[in-house]
Design an enzyme around this catalytic site. Structure first.
Site, mmCIF file in Angstrom:
data_model
loop_
_atom_site.group_PDB
_atom_site.id
_atom_site.type_symbol
_atom_site.label_atom_id
_atom_site.label_comp_id
_atom_site.label_asym_id
_atom_site.label_seq_id
_atom_site.Cartn_x
_atom_site.Cartn_y
_atom_site.Cartn_z
ATOM 1 C CG HIS A 136 -1.074 -8.464 -0.301
ATOM 2 N ND1 HIS A 136 -0.683 -7.316 -0.159
ATOM 3 C CD2 HIS A 136 -2.512 -8.354 -0.622
ATOM 4 C CE1 HIS A 136 -1.612 -6.273 -0.472
ATOM 5 N NE2 HIS A 136 -2.701 -6.950 -0.719
ATOM 6 C CE1 TYR A 155 -3.269 -2.906 0.334
ATOM 7 C CE2 TYR A 155 -3.204 -2.785 2.656
ATOM 8 C CZ TYR A 155 -3.469 -3.338 1.450
ATOM 9 O OH TYR A 155 -4.483 -4.483 1.563
#
Length: 310
Positions: free
Chosen positions: A123, A56
């Protein structure tokens, strides 16, 4: 605030929780101090689960969150981050190797100013070789769990069927939680089809993006959104219908997404402290069942229509 256990982990988390993707400027530009205040506001009002990733903002979110966590008692929150998906110089990259997974955990802890992670996830496994995830990445994280560096191990993904494949191809207890996004919303509840399976396997469920990445907002679907044009049109109709009834679609979206007790928590993300308080209010009020039925009718032609992640 309601608290529910994530599977059999022992972690009882708030049914609405803080996703720190916005701290990386993923959706909008931000002032770091305001973003940090959003974290404080969430925890001060009962939110006790925070999720982030080195991906992110290409490390920005973890760095900003770490500055906030430095000023907070570690006992007040559970912390989740991820391995496998990264970025550098504006370019996305992926590395699910054992070496990188272990390095990433320690690097994340340093950025986050903690010496322990409650949950570590692989992820977005839709980008990975699932055989590598099963045979390399997850065993590496299990080693860290056994060493007490991390508390629990999970996986995140957009494509729901991949969850089942991975869980079926690793030893029982390897995967303790899944994080699914955009599949328990007003326009798509496909996650519900997998809840029996997850419960049988003793795997906890984390839901993310009750606004379906901005599809279900008064602001309107952002230009970058991957939803097909037909679904965008249906969303616009639903937004307008909710407005005509005096209720924002955001309120209905959150109250629906958090209302299933079989889902431990639903993640939302914002850098605005006022929006944190607003979302918590939405999450602690029951959904308007009549309005929910009407909105579901609006979405019926495109219900569960999805898109390819990018």
């Amino acid at each position: 605030m309601e608290y529910r256990e994530i599977g059999k982990t022992g972690m009882k988390v708030s049914h609405i929780s803080f996703g720190a993707s916005s701290l990386g400027g993923v959706f909008h530009s931000l002032k770091e101090a305001t973003g940090m205040e959003a974290v404080y506001t969430a925890v001060d009002n009962g939110v006790n689960f925070i999720d982030v990733s080195p991906y992110y903002g290409h490390l920005k979110a973890e760095t900003a969150l770490g500055k906030a966590l430095k000023n907070m008692d570690r006992s007040r929150y559970y912390l989740s981050t991820k391995v496998g998906r990264y970025g550098r110089d504006g370019v996305n990259c992926w590395d699910y190797s054992v070496k990188k997974a272990k390095e990433s955990v320690y690097e994340s802890m340093e950025r986050l100013n903690v010496d322990y992670l409650d949950l570590i996830n692989v992820h977005d496994i839709e980008f990975a070789d699932l055989e590598q995830v099963c045979g390399e990445t997850l065993p590496a994280l299990v080693e860290l769990r056994e060493a007490g560096i991390v508390g629990h191990v999970g996986i995140t993904n957009l494509n729901l069927r991949h969850f089942r494949y991975v869980i079926d191809h690793v030893p029982a207890g390897t995967v303790e939680s899944v994080l699914s996004f955009c599949h328990y919303t007003l326009n798509d509840d496909a996650l519900a089809d997998y809840l029996d399976y997850f419960e049988t396997e003793k795997v906890g469920v984390i839901n993310a993006s009750p606004y379906s990445m901005g599809l279900l907002t008064e602001r309107g679907t952002p230009d970058w959104h991957p939803a097909p044009a037909a679904l965008r049109r249906l969303s616009a109709k639903a937004v307008e219908y909710c407005r005509s009834k005096g209720i924002s679609i955001e309120q209905l979206a959150v109250s629906f997404s958090v209302n299933n007790p079989r889902i431990a928590t639903t993640l939302f993300s914002t850098t605005n402290p006022e929006n944190v308080l607003k979302t918590i209010r939405y999450a602690t009020a029951p959904p308007d069942e009549d309005l929910l039925r009407e909105v579901r009718k609006i979405f019926e032609p495109g219900y569960r229509d999805s898109w390819v992640n990018s």
